[in-house]
Design an enzyme around this catalytic site. Structure first.
Site, PDB file in Angstrom:
ATOM      1  N   GLU A 123       9.220  15.384  15.850  1.00 51.17           N
ATOM      2  CA  GLU A 123       9.545  15.384  14.432  1.00 51.17           C
ATOM      3  C   GLU A 123       8.616  16.359  13.702  1.00 51.17           C
ATOM      4  O   GLU A 123       7.397  16.256  13.806  1.00 51.17           O
ATOM      5  CB  GLU A 123       9.362  13.973  13.876  1.00 51.17           C
ATOM      6  N   CYS A 151      12.744  11.070   7.215  1.00 52.15           N
ATOM      7  CA  CYS A 151      12.714  10.580   8.588  1.00 52.15           C
ATOM      8  C   CYS A 151      14.065  10.756   9.274  1.00 52.15           C
ATOM      9  O   CYS A 151      14.132  10.938  10.477  1.00 52.15           O
ATOM     10  CB  CYS A 151      12.286   9.118   8.620  1.00 52.15           C
ATOM     11  N   GLU A 188      10.148   1.187  10.331  1.00 46.88           N
ATOM     12  CA  GLU A 188      11.115   2.269  10.128  1.00 46.88           C
ATOM     13  C   GLU A 188      10.346   3.545  10.365  1.00 46.88           C
ATOM     14  O   GLU A 188       9.498   3.924   9.557  1.00 46.88           O
ATOM     15  CB  GLU A 188      11.701   2.179   8.709  1.00 46.88           C
ATOM     16  N   LYS A 199       0.835  -1.204   0.000  1.00 45.77           N
ATOM     17  CA  LYS A 199       0.000   0.000   0.000  1.00 45.77           C
ATOM     18  C   LYS A 199       0.869   1.254   0.000  1.00 45.77           C
ATOM     19  O   LYS A 199       1.537   1.566   0.980  1.00 45.77           O
ATOM     20  CB  LYS A 199      -0.927   0.060   1.212  1.00 45.77           C
TER      21      LYS A 199
END
Lengths: 488, 281
Positions: free
Chosen positions: A393, A296, A262, A188
């Site tokens: 983040e 990331c 991850e 996906k």
């Protein structure tokens, strides 16, 4: 002084979009064919740089995901599980070659659908994607050598969910090792960037990959949830936010489903006073403004040694003043469009928090287009360890700057977040690099460089940045079932 | 009349190198097959678990910072200490129902496990680490590091060999451990603790809690300062939804083999770190 007579700006150098052919409507890719979603449900994907509508894409329901899993199961049992590694390798090599041959088409489509600068999709995302297939192709018939003394088998049907920041590259990172090790896949892609995955589906048809070996289900959170909860999936792999990653870990835990994650990061980018300063400035800029900071492992926290902080920050600001924010299709563009309105909102919110918490904001003067989603490169100075912009983040072009006096303090500050994906170190002193590399709690440490990737190099996080590796020999273990590999 | 009335041992917890009773004051009776009392073992509480994690965290950085050679020698020292107290271990195992022959064999194997894993301390890098041929002018290498603090659900059977096999695999690389042992196996565990306390192993590297696994496991899964949990010896009647709590800090969960002698059992508690540096003039 007559310099104002001359226009020293670059003329636009637009990449042609003639190479791509976007359909009005895309189906799901199930069992080797494009099919409509149940009830013909679709969602729109747009160009974030212009907000122009690009295509309608099928939205997979639970029933559609079920069909995809069934197709993957059938393909696993019928073709893929028992196919000799040499043969599986052939298919992966074919995919790699097709991606090289059609690289420009993929790159332009990636930029149109995701907003990243064409220079990045052309020179980074696509070459990396092709390289990942090529690298893993070579493992398909050599797995026994990667796990000495161990019996290795595939998991079966693997469910994979990827984010919107590197759509094709993430697809390659996920699909290549899964296929090389003999699994079949239900994949996906992210809802804001589905188009390159669907173009990849065409490639998979062209290389005659047996039907059902790779199935692509487009959709948003509910589609992902259906895949995560499907009882006939044998392994899950997810790249994305730590928040969603934790939900997936919860969902997989009671079933003891093999899982790799991850997740997010808040990487420290550490600059010592004995660094090659101009190179470090370039590295810090690349570390946070590459791909609009939608990375990331972005170097989102600059830790600069106090003795050079003032000078370094001045140089950094001057460099950031020169960044060109604008049309992602322009080959002169450094910083493209923010991927979506939702992401722009999140970035703007956290930047507001940064200001209200007392950090000092710097943004170069740059005119941003009215249409599309844009955010100026942003530097926060005077940031405290407890500030949200030092802990959370942001996933945008926003750098938080802190200072340190000693190497010990740098390590302490660098490690003081729940994340542990990556870190950067700039110093010309070799022993200090290796000392730092040992102590930084991060899966990847870039020394005197930043944001380097390679299929042969394992990538992944410590702590809340996830577990499992992608790339290299170590990355293969995410996709194999193994015995104890010893006596008991 | 027995002239020498034996001085029975008090079985306590092992936390930070010391032997405290449970702060809760609770104990549980361990009896032999005939029902005779062997010991009132300490029943660890949530607070004891928290203290043990604190001790494990405090010891972790310096334990991982020792040379692999040094860690290997300390594991080997544990084998030496066990060998010296071999009759005591055999006797404890016999008390908790292991046949004489099996008890003797199990102690031999447990001693052998320490020796075997000791030798891996300076070799896992060879087989798990790599130098990576990246397509650019960079020196790029990957090597294993310990995960941090590991919670261990110790196997009930075999009482001694199971615990030693799991602990050795966890700590040899530089992790520290908080292990929970239940039932009769507790006696073997605390006897082992006495060996570890005299094996040059720094206090806090291994912490042993005796008690009820089902009581302590939820707290272990939800603890924010535990990096990984070894579920190899998890209770059979485990409520699987407890495992969801691992997500609070993205804990690694491991289901291993209770008596594994495998470098991959070590690998289950390792992180891989990759370092890049440019090559140039």
């Amino acid at each position: 002084m007559t310099t104002e007579k001359f226009d020293l700006d670059y003329a636009p150098a637009l990449e042609s979009t003639a190479v791509v052919n976007i359909a009005k409507q895309y189906g799901l890719f199930v069992n080797g064919e494009f099919v409509k979603a149940r009830g013909d449900k679709t969602f729109a994907t747009i160009n974030p740089a212009t907000e122009a509508h690009l295509a309608n894409v099928a939205e997979a329901s639970k029933a559609d995901v079920n069909k995809a899993v069934k197709a993957a199961r059938h393909a696993y049992e019928t073709y893929w599980r028992d196919m000799p590694g040499k043969q599986r390798a052939r298919y992966l090599y074919r995919i790699a070659r097709q991606l090289q041959e059609r690289a420009r088409e993929f790159a332009v489509l990636e930029t149109l659908d995701g907003g990243k600068p064409i220079t990045e999709s052309r020179d980074f995302d696509l070459p990396q994607a092709a390289a990942h297939f090529f690298y893993h192709a070579g493992w398909a018939d050599k797995l026994d050598y990667a796990f000495p003394g161990r019996k290795v088998t595939s998991h079966g049907v693997v469910g994979q969910i990827t984010p919107w920041n590197f759509p094709m590259m993430m697809a390659a990172w996920k699909l290549a090792p899964a296929l090389a090790t003999g699994n079949t896949v239900v994949f996906k892609p992210a809802e804001t960037t589905p188009l390159t995955a669907l173009l990849l589906a065409e490639v998979l048809q062209d290389v005659d990959l047996p039907p059902g070996v790779v199935n692509i289900v487009t959709g948003a959170g509910a589609t992902g949830q259906a895949l995560v909860d499907h009882p006939d999936v044998d392994k899950l792999a997810f790249t994305g936010s730590t928040g969603v990653g934790k939900m997936i870990q919860r969902a997989a835990a009671a079933r003891r489903l093999p899982l790799t994650l991850e997740l997010g990061g808040k990487a420290a980018h550490i600059v010592f006073d004995d660094a090659a300063i101009d190179q470090a400035v370039e590295g810090v800029v690349k570390g946070i403004f590459f791909n609009q900071g939608h990375v990331c492992c972005a170097g989102s926290r600059l830790l600069v040694q106090e003795s050079i902080a003032e000078m370094f920050i001045e140089k950094l600001k001057r460099r950031v003043d020169l960044l060109r924010v604008g049309n992602p299709l322009d080959k002169n563009t450094d910083v493209g469009a923010i991927n979506s309105a939702a992401q722009l909102g999140r970035i703007a919110d956290l930047v507001k928090v940064g200001v209200s918490e007392g950090a000092e904001i710097y943004q170069p003067k740059c005119s941003l287009n009215k249409k599309g989603f844009w955010f100026a490169p942003t530097i926060f100075t005077g940031v405290q360890q407890s500030h949200r912009i030092a802990q959370e983040e942001i996933f945008g072009p926003v750098l938080s700057v802190q200072t340190f006096r000693t190497a010990d303090e740098a390590v302490q500050k660098a490690n003081n977040t729940p994340f542990g994906l990556s870190a950067g170190v700039w110093t010309e002193k070799g022993s200090k690099i290796l000392w730092m590399a040992d102590l930084l709690n991060a899966g990847v440490v870039w020394a005197n460089t930043y944001n380097q990737f390679d299929p042969a190099s394992p990538f992944g996080g410590y702590k809340e940045s996830g577990f499992g590796r992608e790339g290299g020999m170590q990355g293969l273990s995410a996709y194999v079932r193994t015995d104890t590999g010893g006596r008991s | 009349m027995n002239e020498h009335l034996p001085v029975d041992k008090t079985f306590k917890l092992f936390i930070g190198g010391a032997f405290p009773r449970s702060e809760s004051g609770r104990t549980f009776a361990v009896r032999d097959a005939k029902g005779a009392l062997l010991a009132n073992a300490s029943q660890a509480s949530r607070k004891d678990l928290r203290e043990a994690v604190r001790a494990a965290r405090g010891a972790q950085e310096s334990w991982a910072g020792r040379t692999a050679y040094n860690r290997g020698q300390i594991l080997y020292r544990a084998a030496e200490m066990m060998e010296a107290r071999r009759p005591e271990f055999v006797s404890v195992l016999r008390q908790i129902g292991v046949t004489p022959k099996a008890a003797s064999k199990q102690v031999d194997q447990a001693i052998d496990r320490w020796v075997w894993y000791a030798g891996w301390a300076d070799k896992t890098h060879h087989i798990l680490g790599t130098v990576n041929p990246v397509a650019g002018p960079y020196f790029n290498f990957t090597f294993p590091e310990p995960t941090g603090v590991v919670g261990v659900m110790a196997p009930d059977e075999p009482a001694l060999l199971g615990l030693v096999s799991r602990l050795a695999a966890v700590i040899v690389s530089g992790n520290t451990a908080v292990a929970v042992v239940e039932g009769p196996a507790s006696l073997a565990a605390i006897t082992l603790a006495e060996v570890l306390a005299t094996s040059d192993l720094p206090g806090g590297v291994v912490n042993l809690l005796t008690g009820d696994k089902n009581e302590l496991l939820p707290w272990m899964m939800g603890h924010l300062d535990i990096n990984a949990v070894d579920l190899t010896g998890a209770p059979k009647d485990l409520d699987p939804t407890i495992l969801e709590e691992a997500a609070v800090n993205v804990k690694r969960t491991v289901w291993g083999d209770s008596t594994a002698e495998s470098p991959y059992a070590i690998a289950d508690f390792l992180e891989m770190k990759t370092v890049w540096h440019p090559i140039g003039k």
